[in-house]
Write a protein that holds these residues in place. Structure first.
Motif, short mmCIF file in Angstrom:
data_model
loop_
_atom_site.label_atom_id
_atom_site.label_comp_id
_atom_site.label_asym_id
_atom_site.label_seq_id
_atom_site.Cartn_x
_atom_site.Cartn_y
_atom_site.Cartn_z
N UNK A 1 -2.07 1.41 4.94
CA UNK A 1 -2.39 2.03 3.66
C UNK A 1 -1.64 1.42 2.48
N UNK A 2 -0.46 0.86 2.74
CA UNK A 2 0.36 0.27 1.68
C UNK A 2 0.78 -1.14 2.07
N UNK A 3 0.92 -2.01 1.06
CA UNK A 3 1.51 -3.32 1.26
C UNK A 3 2.58 -3.53 0.19
N UNK A 4 3.56 -4.35 0.52
CA UNK A 4 4.64 -4.63 -0.42
C UNK A 4 4.12 -5.39 -1.63
N UNK A 5 4.61 -5.00 -2.81
CA UNK A 5 4.24 -5.67 -4.05
C UNK A 5 5.51 -5.80 -4.88
N UNK B 1 -7.00 -1.94 0.40
CA UNK B 1 -8.37 -1.43 0.20
C UNK B 1 -8.63 -0.15 1.00
N UNK B 2 -8.06 -0.08 2.23
CA UNK B 2 -8.22 1.14 3.03
C UNK B 2 -7.49 2.31 2.38
N UNK B 3 -6.33 2.02 1.77
CA UNK B 3 -5.61 3.07 1.06
C UNK B 3 -6.38 3.59 -0.14
N UNK C 1 -9.61 3.68 -0.41
CA UNK C 1 -10.69 4.53 0.11
C UNK C 1 -10.16 5.90 0.50
N UNK C 2 -9.01 5.93 1.16
CA UNK C 2 -8.44 7.21 1.57
C UNK C 2 -8.09 8.07 0.37
N UNK C 3 -7.62 7.46 -0.71
CA UNK C 3 -7.19 8.21 -1.88
C UNK C 3 -8.31 9.10 -2.41
N UNK C 4 -9.54 8.59 -2.42
CA UNK C 4 -10.68 9.37 -2.90
C UNK C 4 -10.85 10.63 -2.06
N UNK C 5 -10.82 10.45 -0.73
CA UNK C 5 -10.98 11.60 0.16
C UNK C 5 -9.79 12.54 0.08
N UNK C 6 -8.59 11.97 -0.02
CA UNK C 6 -7.38 12.79 -0.05
C UNK C 6 -7.36 13.72 -1.25
#
Length: 316
Positions: free
Chosen positions: A51-55, A63-65, A67-72
């Motif tokens: 869900x997260x990557x270092x920045x 991208x999966x994170x 998508x999840x944010x919308x549902x969450x």
């Protein structure tokens, strides 16, 4: 049947996204940072997705994170509404809230959204006027809460946010050389207008008022079209704006303070609910996104000492 997602984990996930860090999210959800990290590991294991990557020093959504944010957000909203529907002690009633339109544009969407989700039985009536007019309405008991530019000489308010006030121009249109500065500002009793004029007067720089409006949208449009220079709080900067520094001939301005005015007599439960939401939302607001050129100019300008501009009228 697949195991359902954990609401508590989703709440922590959204808190990380909203605050921008695991550390700040831990404070919001009243957990330790290690507990937050553990929750995210378990959520990733449950979905079999990262869900997260270092920045740099922080983290950003995959991208999966995203998508999840919308549902969450949708699941948390429904959960809160369901709980509130069966809460015999839920808040009910109405609140009259006043705010200048520039604050309404930047701050009110999140304030209204968060408050409505947790207090669906409370009706909010929003009135947009200048801080000066809102102060008068508060005196007459016509408002319950007002979000205003703090000005202790004109009205009493509790400061909930402080941020820089910036000179701004179009990033895509050059300013005319050796000519009076064209300005787009609020009306004559606007505190930001008075600060801008006092600052230019203090260095002897010529200017003329090209546009006058209470509408922050009109002022921003004049700036983005390259027709005028204006002043904006840091959080209101928009893509296409350039922050002007002392190197451009514009002196530093004193930071602005945003305050809350409260009407005595409002039910404490209602007052505490709305003011806590306002304070939390303002604390969570980050500077508007803008280009690297503007960012560097702003960083340079923000290192300069503030010029305290004298004003004798009421504020925006």
């Amino acid at each position: 049947m697949a195991a359902p997602l954990d609401i508590d984990q989703l709440q922590t996930f959204v808190a990380i996204v909203d605050t921008g860090s695991f550390t700040k999210a831990a404070d919001r959800v009243f957990k330790t940072q290690s507990a937050v990290s553990m929750q995210m590991r378990r959520l990733e294991e449950r979905l079999s997705k990262q869900l997260f990557i270092k920045d740099g020093r922080g983290n950003k959504l995959t991208p999966e994170g995203e998508r999840l944010l919308i549902f969450a957000r949708r699941m948390l909203r429904l959960n809160n509404e369901a709980v509130a529907a069966f809460d015999d002690n839920r808040l009910e009633g109405s609140l009259r809230i006043g705010t200048p339109d520039d604050y309404a544009d930047r701050y009110m969407p999140e304030i209204i959204s968060r408050f409505a989700r947790t207090n669906p039985g409370v009706e909010l009536n929003i009135i947009c006027e200048s801080s000066a007019d809102l102060g008068e309405k508060m005196k007459r008991g016509e408002l319950d809460v007002a979000l205003v530019t703090h000005n202790p000489r004109m009205r009493v308010s509790e400061v909930v946010r402080t941020e820089p006030l910036c000179w701004v121009a179009s990033a895509n249109h050059p300013l005319p050389d050796n000519a009076p500065v064209p300005l787009a500002l609020g009306r004559t009793d606007c505190q930001w207008r008075q600060a801008a004029c006092a600052a230019l007067d203090s260095i002897g720089r010529d200017y003329h008022i090209l546009f006058t409006s209470w509408s922050s949208t009109v002022v921003a449009a004049a700036v983005l079209a390259g027709m005028a220079v204006s002043v904006q709080p840091e959080s209101a900067l928009r893509t296409g704006m350039k922050v002007l520094s002392q190197q451009d001939g514009f002196p530093p301005l004193a930071p602005i303070q945003i305050g809350i005015m409260k009407r005595p007599g409002v039910a404490p439960s209602l007052m505490n609910a709305i003011t806590s939401h306002i304070a939390a939302c303002l604390d969570n607001i980050t500077p508007a996104t803008f280009g690297a050129e503007i960012n560097e100019d702003f960083k340079a300008a923000s290192k300069l000492p503030y010029l305290v501009a004298v004003n004798s009228g009421s504020s925006w």
